[in-house]
Design a protein around this motif. Structure first.
Motif, PDB file in Angstrom:
ATOM      1  N   PRO A  32       2.838  -2.894  -0.991  1.00 54.58           N
ATOM      2  CA  PRO A  32       4.209  -2.387  -0.905  1.00 54.58           C
ATOM      3  C   PRO A  32       4.486  -1.694   0.434  1.00 54.58           C
ATOM      4  N   LEU A  33       3.453  -1.420   1.217  1.00 51.59           N
ATOM      5  CA  LEU A  33       3.667  -0.741   2.506  1.00 51.59           C
ATOM      6  C   LEU A  33       3.870  -1.766   3.623  1.00 51.59           C
ATOM      7  N   PHE A  75     -12.869  -2.903  -4.051  1.00 49.89           N
ATOM      8  CA  PHE A  75     -11.602  -3.621  -4.182  1.00 49.89           C
ATOM      9  C   PHE A  75     -10.678  -3.093  -3.103  1.00 49.89           C
ATOM     10  N   SER A  76     -10.296  -4.000  -2.201  1.00 50.90           N
ATOM     11  CA  SER A  76      -9.477  -3.618  -1.068  1.00 50.90           C
ATOM     12  C   SER A  76      -8.252  -4.521  -1.044  1.00 50.90           C
ATOM     13  N   GLY A  77      -7.570  -4.575   0.104  1.00 49.62           N
ATOM     14  CA  GLY A  77      -6.394  -5.443   0.133  1.00 49.62           C
ATOM     15  C   GLY A  77      -5.802  -5.560   1.519  1.00 49.62           C
ATOM     16  N   GLY A  78      -4.463  -5.632   1.527  1.00 51.73           N
ATOM     17  CA  GLY A  78      -3.489  -5.417   0.485  1.00 51.73           C
ATOM     18  C   GLY A  78      -3.687  -4.070  -0.240  1.00 51.73           C
ATOM     19  N   GLU A  79      -2.992  -3.958  -1.320  1.00 50.23           N
ATOM     20  CA  GLU A  79      -3.103  -2.749  -2.138  1.00 50.23           C
ATOM     21  C   GLU A  79      -3.619  -3.133  -3.526  1.00 50.23           C
ATOM     22  N   PRO A  80      -4.900  -2.865  -3.791  1.00 50.41           N
ATOM     23  CA  PRO A  80      -5.472  -3.310  -5.066  1.00 50.41           C
ATOM     24  C   PRO A  80      -4.792  -2.686  -6.282  1.00 50.41           C
ATOM     25  N   ALA A 108      -0.380   3.807  -2.540  1.00 49.98           N
ATOM     26  CA  ALA A 108       1.063   3.561  -2.394  1.00 49.98           C
ATOM     27  C   ALA A 108       1.781   3.312  -3.714  1.00 49.98           C
ATOM     28  N   VAL A 109       1.091   3.513  -4.832  1.00 47.41           N
ATOM     29  CA  VAL A 109       1.747   3.277  -6.127  1.00 47.41           C
ATOM     30  C   VAL A 109       1.772   4.582  -6.926  1.00 47.41           C
ATOM     31  N   PRO A 110       2.725   4.718  -7.856  1.00 47.49           N
ATOM     32  CA  PRO A 110       2.777   5.962  -8.637  1.00 47.49           C
ATOM     33  C   PRO A 110       1.507   6.160  -9.471  1.00 47.49           C
ATOM     34  N   LEU A 111       1.071   7.395  -9.555  1.00 45.35           N
ATOM     35  CA  LEU A 111      -0.135   7.720 -10.324  1.00 45.35           C
ATOM     36  C   LEU A 111      -0.033   7.203 -11.760  1.00 45.35           C
TER      37      LEU A 111
END
Ligand code: SF4
Length: 241
Positions: A32-33, A75-80, A108-111
């Motif tokens: 998402p970033l 686990f990496s990414g991107g945003e896993p 980058a995502v809500p908890l």
């Protein structure tokens, strides 16, 4: 019950820089970033890459079990954490086999959407892109609020965290900012390591793939001296740099 399908960009069998020991690294699709310094923009789109179930991915991981027994899986990414249920399923399978799991995330995502994954893994490698919220929006497209909430939760549950901070000249390479970063991070006992990563432009050519102009062409790479200076500042706050 049908298994969740994950979108995987690629895997690397013997990663040496993504967590403790030798690691099997899974690069997940989707982010998402839009970090100005991103060197993996080819992971941005969500529904690309290889589709697989958690069992299918785990069977690949298991093949390397002997090689990664002093390391684990990252686990990496991107945003896993954009694929939390898939990740949770793979991590659960790894845990049953005693395989160490790390998540390399930009937070980058809500908890609320990823709490169960954070609680299931062994190590969170968390990017703090910019300690100042407004500047973080300029640099990445989002403030650091979600990342800080994840860090707070890791501290609350005692989950080990490694912080990653990319040093970008004219952006994050700034003494005042680094002092602010050091001060804030010194409040957290969950932080076991801080990695200062020099900005480089090796991924610039990939921006053609996403048809987006690369804005940092004129920004020089961070030098080893700048990295040392940043580390010195952070060490003043008693941090494990
Ligand atoms: S979080 Fe990582 S993958 Fe996403 S835009 Fe930033 S650098 Fe690129």
């Amino acid at each position: 019950m049908s298994e969740t399908i994950g979108y995987v960009h690629s895997v690397e069998s013997f990663g040496a820089v993504d967590g403790p020991g030798v690691r099997f690294v899974v690069f997940m699709q989707g982010c998402p970033l839009r970090c100005l310094f991103c060197h993996n923009p080819d992971t941005w789109k969500m529904n690309e890459g290889e589709q697989m179930t958690a069992t299918e991915l785990f069977s690949q991981i298991k093949t390397y079990k002997n090689f990664i027994k002093k390391g684990g899986v990252t686990f990496s990414g991107g945003e896993p954490l954009l694929q939390p249920d898939f990740l949770y399923e793979v991590i659960s399978l790894c845990k049953k086999e005693g395989i160490h799991t790390a998540i390399d995330t930009s937070g980058a995502v809500p908890l609320s959407t990823c709490k169960h994954v954070i609680e299931a893994c062994d190590l969170v490698m968390l990017d703090i892109k910019d300690i100042d919220k407004e500047d973080c929006i300029q640099l990445t497209g989002q403030s650091n609020t979600n990342a800080m909430n994840i860090l707070n939760h890791c501290d609350f549950i005692g989950r080990d965290v490694w912080i990653r901070h990319v040093l970008v000249p004219q952006y994050t390479y700034n003494a005042e900012k680094l002092h602010r970063l050091g001060k804030v991070l010194s409040w957290y006992s969950c932080i076991k390591k801080i990695e200062v990563i020099p900005f480089h432009k090796m991924g610039e050519y990939k921006w053609d793939y996403v048809d987006t102009p690369y804005q940092l062409t004129d920004i020089p790479s961070a030098t080893p001296q700048q990295v040392n200076k940043a580390k010195e500042i952070l060490k003043q706050y008693g941090l494990p740099v």
